[in-house]
Scaffold this motif. Structure first.
Motif, mmCIF file in Angstrom:
data_model
loop_
_atom_site.group_PDB
_atom_site.id
_atom_site.type_symbol
_atom_site.label_atom_id
_atom_site.label_comp_id
_atom_site.label_asym_id
_atom_site.label_seq_id
_atom_site.Cartn_x
_atom_site.Cartn_y
_atom_site.Cartn_z
ATOM 1 N N VAL A 168 42.006 20.579 56.464
ATOM 2 C CA VAL A 168 41.371 21.770 55.897
ATOM 3 C C VAL A 168 41.795 21.879 54.435
ATOM 4 O O VAL A 168 42.994 21.835 54.119
ATOM 5 N N GLU A 169 40.816 22.011 53.555
ATOM 6 C CA GLU A 169 41.085 22.162 52.129
ATOM 7 C C GLU A 169 40.900 23.618 51.722
ATOM 8 O O GLU A 169 39.881 24.235 52.039
ATOM 9 N N VAL A 170 41.895 24.158 51.029
ATOM 10 C CA VAL A 170 41.863 25.549 50.568
ATOM 11 C C VAL A 170 41.890 25.560 49.050
ATOM 12 O O VAL A 170 42.780 24.943 48.434
ATOM 13 N N LYS A 171 40.925 26.234 48.441
ATOM 14 C CA LYS A 171 40.883 26.388 46.984
ATOM 15 C C LYS A 171 40.995 27.864 46.642
ATOM 16 O O LYS A 171 40.197 28.681 47.102
ATOM 17 N N LEU A 172 42.000 28.194 45.824
ATOM 18 C CA LEU A 172 42.205 29.566 45.367
ATOM 19 C C LEU A 172 41.960 29.600 43.864
ATOM 20 O O LEU A 172 42.632 28.904 43.091
ATOM 21 N N ARG A 173 41.011 30.432 43.442
ATOM 22 C CA ARG A 173 40.686 30.529 42.018
ATOM 23 C C ARG A 173 40.730 31.980 41.608
ATOM 24 O O ARG A 173 40.024 32.822 42.189
ATOM 25 N N THR A 174 41.560 32.277 40.611
ATOM 26 C CA THR A 174 41.697 33.648 40.123
ATOM 27 C C THR A 174 40.664 33.918 39.042
ATOM 28 O O THR A 174 40.555 33.164 38.058
ATOM 29 N N ILE A 175 39.885 34.981 39.210
ATOM 30 C CA ILE A 175 38.835 35.356 38.259
ATOM 31 C C ILE A 175 39.234 36.685 37.622
ATOM 32 O O ILE A 175 39.276 37.715 38.293
ATOM 33 N N THR A 229 41.637 42.171 43.696
ATOM 34 C CA THR A 229 43.066 42.505 43.765
ATOM 35 C C THR A 229 43.503 43.150 42.449
ATOM 36 O O THR A 229 44.255 42.579 41.683
ATOM 37 N N GLY A 230 43.015 44.348 42.207
ATOM 38 C CA GLY A 230 43.391 45.047 40.971
ATOM 39 C C GLY A 230 42.581 44.561 39.790
ATOM 40 O O GLY A 230 41.352 44.649 39.771
ATOM 41 N N GLU A 231 43.280 44.004 38.769
ATOM 42 C CA GLU A 231 42.616 43.567 37.543
ATOM 43 C C GLU A 231 42.036 42.163 37.645
ATOM 44 O O GLU A 231 41.615 41.587 36.657
ATOM 45 N N LYS A 232 42.042 41.617 38.808
ATOM 46 C CA LYS A 232 41.493 40.282 38.986
ATOM 47 C C LYS A 232 40.880 40.147 40.368
ATOM 48 O O LYS A 232 41.118 40.964 41.261
ATOM 49 N N LYS A 233 40.086 39.114 40.528
ATOM 50 C CA LYS A 233 39.516 38.758 41.820
ATOM 51 C C LYS A 233 40.016 37.368 42.187
ATOM 52 O O LYS A 233 40.256 36.531 41.309
ATOM 53 N N VAL A 234 40.149 37.141 43.465
ATOM 54 C CA VAL A 234 40.546 35.824 43.942
ATOM 55 C C VAL A 234 39.415 35.259 44.780
ATOM 56 O O VAL A 234 39.008 35.852 45.782
ATOM 57 N N ASN A 235 38.896 34.126 44.328
ATOM 58 C CA ASN A 235 37.858 33.423 45.071
ATOM 59 C C ASN A 235 38.535 32.426 46.004
ATOM 60 O O ASN A 235 39.292 31.559 45.557
ATOM 61 N N ILE A 257 49.008 31.831 53.948
ATOM 62 C CA ILE A 257 49.122 31.557 52.513
ATOM 63 C C ILE A 257 48.978 32.878 51.761
ATOM 64 O O ILE A 257 47.968 33.581 51.896
ATOM 65 N N GLU A 258 49.982 33.218 50.958
ATOM 66 C CA GLU A 258 49.878 34.417 50.107
ATOM 67 C C GLU A 258 48.986 34.076 48.928
ATOM 68 O O GLU A 258 49.228 33.098 48.201
ATOM 69 N N ILE A 259 47.951 34.893 48.714
ATOM 70 C CA ILE A 259 47.003 34.566 47.656
ATOM 71 C C ILE A 259 47.122 35.479 46.438
ATOM 72 O O ILE A 259 46.680 35.129 45.353
ATOM 73 N N ALA A 260 47.737 36.661 46.601
ATOM 74 C CA ALA A 260 47.884 37.554 45.448
ATOM 75 C C ALA A 260 48.748 38.751 45.811
ATOM 76 O O ALA A 260 48.981 39.049 46.988
ATOM 77 N N ARG A 261 49.240 39.429 44.755
ATOM 78 C CA ARG A 261 49.893 40.739 44.866
ATOM 79 C C ARG A 261 49.373 41.596 43.732
ATOM 80 O O ARG A 261 49.245 41.128 42.590
ATOM 81 N N ASP A 262 49.068 42.869 44.036
ATOM 82 C CA ASP A 262 48.582 43.737 42.972
ATOM 83 C C ASP A 262 49.726 44.559 42.388
ATOM 84 O O ASP A 262 50.899 44.420 42.787
ATOM 85 N N SER A 263 49.379 45.434 41.451
ATOM 86 C CA SER A 263 50.405 46.214 40.748
ATOM 87 C C SER A 263 51.111 47.212 41.658
ATOM 88 O O SER A 263 52.205 47.686 41.338
ATOM 89 N N ASN A 264 50.514 47.538 42.794
ATOM 90 C CA ASN A 264 51.146 48.461 43.738
ATOM 91 C C ASN A 264 52.035 47.734 44.750
ATOM 92 O O ASN A 264 52.593 48.369 45.647
#
Length: 332
Positions: free
Chosen positions: A101-108, A80-86, A134-141
């Motif tokens: 259900v367990e959800v893990k969001l990790r920003t790399i 997602t742009g300058e980062k990745k979401v695992n 679940i919203e996980i990210a938004r990029d610069s655009n």
């Protein structure tokens, strides 16, 4: 007086009988529920999608899909742009009556001087089978990345008794099967599938129907052996190769197997067929001139040569299922 009558009728024996009857119903219902639960389980279907608000139709993307059942997990990484979401999704091994259900969001981070973050962990009780977004990210655009969780109940098909009829071995399948008339004339190719009765129409010669099942008006004048049909009429014969049968569309090994046929007059005379094919050639010529690259001038030349040679032409092929009223019992 009424109480006395009821009390008189409810003997200890009757009371115990009713008690045991009620308990047996509960045990029976519990056994049915347990048996039914063995054939079904919870699962969650996952999707990660993204879009730019206001430009949804043009910008929509489906990044990843997956699924997992109880005790299983699925993972994916989305740039997602300058980062990745695992994204890690686990169906926790709880009891059969629960579905967590367990959800893990990790920003790399992928850029320089960016710090890794702690994972965001969420536990969702999805026993009500309601979908979660679940919203996980938004990029610069402004692109929105979203995880969708769709809980499901998977029902396993129950085993059933095998029946030979399930193989549908009497159904025909012809995939560009060449047709030879009277052991010498190639007349065209068959391209039909399905149905236990099939047929061909050869202009000026015959219409021949055939089946592995005897039906009214048919005669046992053909054979099928290792994918080759040999059909015999009065002073006429047909050979068709590359024949397949059954639901699995395979060559029926062995034989020869008896084939029942019916020979009738052709639908078209030679003169009528030449007129029809002449019209088709004109249409093909127009399509080539209009830029249709699916037909080449060489293809058109070969068709013209075949027609001009005066050789027999396969005008059509067909297939269908015999009606029950048409079928003759071999024992009759």
């Amino acid at each position: 007086m009424m109480k006395f009558l009821l009390a008189k009728q409810m003997t200890p024996f009757k009371f115990l009988a009713m008690l045991f009857w009620g308990l047996s119903l509960q045990v029976t219902d519990a056994c049915h529920a347990q048996a039914a639960s063995k054939n079904r389980y919870f699962s969650v279907r996952t999707e990660i999608r993204s879009w730019i608000p206001g430009e949804t139709l043009e910008s929509y993307k489906l990044h990843s899909t997956g699924s997992c059942g109880r005790g299983g997990s699925v993972g994916m990484t989305i740039p997602t742009g300058e980062k990745k979401v695992n994204v890690g999704i686990s169906c926790l091994p709880t009891s059969r009556e629960e579905f967590v259900v367990e959800v893990k969001l990790r920003t790399i981070p992928t850029g320089k001087n960016l710090v890794d973050t702690e994972p965001d962990t969420r536990k969702l009780n999805m026993l009500d089978l309601r979908s979660q977004r679940i919203e996980i990210a938004r990029d610069s655009n402004g692109r929105v990345f979203e995880l969708t969780l769709v809980p499901e109940v998977v029902v396993l098909p129950k085993p059933k008794t095998f029946k030979v009829s399930n193989l549908k071995l009497q159904e025909w399948d012809f995939n560009l099967s060449p047709v030879i008339l009277n052991d010498q004339n190639y007349v065209g190719q068959m391209g039909v599938s399905g149905g236990n009765l099939a047929g061909v129409d050869i202009a000026g010669y015959t219409t021949c129907e055939f089946s592995l099942i005897p039906w009214k008006g048919s005669q046992p004048t053909g054979t099928l052996e290792n994918g080759v049909l040999k059909l015999n009429g009065e002073e006429i014969s047909l050979m068709i190769s590359g024949v397949r049968n059954g639901a699995s569309r395979q060559i029926l090994k062995g034989g020869p197997f008896l084939v029942w046929t019916k020979w009738t007059k052709p639908k078209y005379s030679k003169k009528e067929s030449q007129a029809l094919i002449g019209q088709q050639i004109q249409e093909l010529q127009k399509r080539i001139e209009a830029g249709d690259d699916t037909i080449t001038p060489e293809d058109l030349r070969r068709v013209k040569e075949f027609v001009d040679s005066g050789k027999p032409v396969l005008m059509g092929s067909f297939s269908r299922d015999l009606k029950p009223s048409e079928i003759i019992d071999p024992a009759d």
